[in-house]
Design an enzyme around this catalytic site. Sequence first.
Site, PDB file in Angstrom:
ATOM      1  N   TYR A 141     -20.741  10.376  25.914  1.00 27.96           N
ATOM      2  CA  TYR A 141     -19.400  10.873  26.236  1.00 27.96           C
ATOM      3  C   TYR A 141     -18.316  10.112  25.477  1.00 27.96           C
ATOM      4  CZ  TYR A 141     -21.442  13.544  30.109  1.00 27.96           C
ATOM      5  OH  TYR A 141     -22.184  14.420  30.869  1.00 27.96           O
ATOM      6  N   LYS A 190     -34.953   8.249  28.037  1.00 25.62           N
ATOM      7  CA  LYS A 190     -35.751   9.235  27.284  1.00 25.62           C
ATOM      8  C   LYS A 190     -36.381   8.498  26.109  1.00 25.62           C
ATOM      9  CE  LYS A 190     -37.093  13.473  26.356  1.00 25.62           C
ATOM     10  NZ  LYS A 190     -38.192  14.092  27.103  1.00 25.62           N
ATOM     11  N   ASP A 223     -36.796  13.662  32.106  1.00 25.33           N
ATOM     12  CA  ASP A 223     -37.355  14.967  32.492  1.00 25.33           C
ATOM     13  C   ASP A 223     -38.265  14.805  33.719  1.00 25.33           C
ATOM     14  OD1 ASP A 223     -38.681  13.461  30.603  1.00 25.33           O
ATOM     15  OD2 ASP A 223     -39.529  15.135  29.496  1.00 25.33           O
ATOM     16  N   ASP A 247     -24.921  11.911  34.997  1.00 27.26           N
ATOM     17  CA  ASP A 247     -24.072  13.054  35.335  1.00 27.26           C
ATOM     18  C   ASP A 247     -24.943  14.208  35.839  1.00 27.26           C
ATOM     19  OD1 ASP A 247     -21.901  14.707  35.515  1.00 27.26           O
ATOM     20  OD2 ASP A 247     -21.451  14.778  33.382  1.00 27.26           O
ATOM     21  N   ASP A 251     -25.812  15.596  40.106  1.00 26.46           N
ATOM     22  CA  ASP A 251     -25.570  16.962  40.605  1.00 26.46           C
ATOM     23  C   ASP A 251     -26.862  17.510  41.212  1.00 26.46           C
ATOM     24  OD1 ASP A 251     -22.964  16.935  39.716  1.00 26.46           O
ATOM     25  OD2 ASP A 251     -23.063  18.943  38.833  1.00 26.46           O
TER      26      ASP A 251
END
Length: 366
Positions: A141, A190, A223, A247, A251
């Site tokens: 970001y 990752k 994942d 982020d 959610d």
Amino acid sequence: MNKKIALLPGDGIGPEVVAEARRVLDAVADRFGCEIHFVEGLIGGIAMDRTGSPFPPETIELCLRSDAILLGAVGGPRWDDPSAKLRPEQGLLRLRKELGLFANLRPVRVHPALAASSPLRAELLEGVDLLVVRELTSGIYFGERGRRNDSNDEQAYDTMIYSVSEIENIVRLAARLARSRRGKLTSVDKANVLEVSRLWRTTADRILKDEFPDIDAEHLLVDAASMHLIQRPADFDVVVTGNLFGDILTDEASVLAGSMGLLPSASVGESGPGLYEPIHGSAPDIAGCSIANPIGMILSAAMMCAESLRWPEAASCIESAVDHVIRSGARTLDIRRKGEPVVGTTEMGGRIADAAKSIDVATSAA
Ligand code: NAD
């Protein structure tokens, strides 16, 4: 106690839920004989409309002079033009960066009375009590971004960058928090694909082995983590991860609790005021309808009392009031089951404020 709070309602449902958090804080201040001064500032789309900037200098000043910041949400379709140079979200990113708020803490608990509001089976939700620690001021970001034309095929790029010190800071904070909870830490990356994640993993490993040998630590690929969060959510205690993965995972984790509208967050740095905001966005689809759930915002105010104001009685009082009102059956639209009556945003806020005035904190906590 005499405290100054910067109130940044922002856009969409932000002003609706911030008003309810303020009402609850006023009730708690009255009860305990304390003074809280609220000063409102502009941020996001409304700030762009009025001043031309999503984070005007007066708002920066206000935040720096306050003991803590309560923020609603920013953004909405009015400011969504993809070719626009200024976006409401830049206000939020700058606020986090300017104040050095490098860690976002997002607790996820499932209230037993709301287990049926979640799409997951109730038995999977038993004992869910996790805390996601998301790095907030670096990663993709904040990396270099842009567009370029390669053989007339336009490309866009965003760069994910983490330094060793940034990873050390967030992992140390998460490990300290794990130590104060159930002693378990899951670091999410990752590392099978991304170089940034390989640095994340080796750095996290070193910090955890050298400084936190008592912590039960594991690494998960993002994942796999997204799958395990749904399959075995009660196994997680503290989860630490970078900006982008945090982020998305938070959610996803909000689904466990039943609604995004229930979850609070705290953003903290080394020093200075903390920022407290619900995890949801400006919900333009329901803005102005007075049906938004204010509980995530109100619980963010409770986190503010505990962390920035060092006022644990107020935090417990607010949490107990929310617990009481949920147990009593009050439901906003997002958490009600078929056939149950619905209360609006102000009614829910009012009931929680009333409960906060008189509730017996010691005996009512969940
Ligand atoms: P959103 O979180 O605003 O809404 C997602 C869904 O959840 C919507 O259906 C909404 O009605 C519902 N919802 C959210 N909060 C609720 C509440 N308190 N009570 C009941 N229902 C609630 O996400 P979105 O729709 O993807 O984004 C809308 C805007 O918000 C975008 O402009 C986005 O950039 C912005 N946004 C801001 C923040 C922030 O300010 N921190 C965070 C996320 C998104």
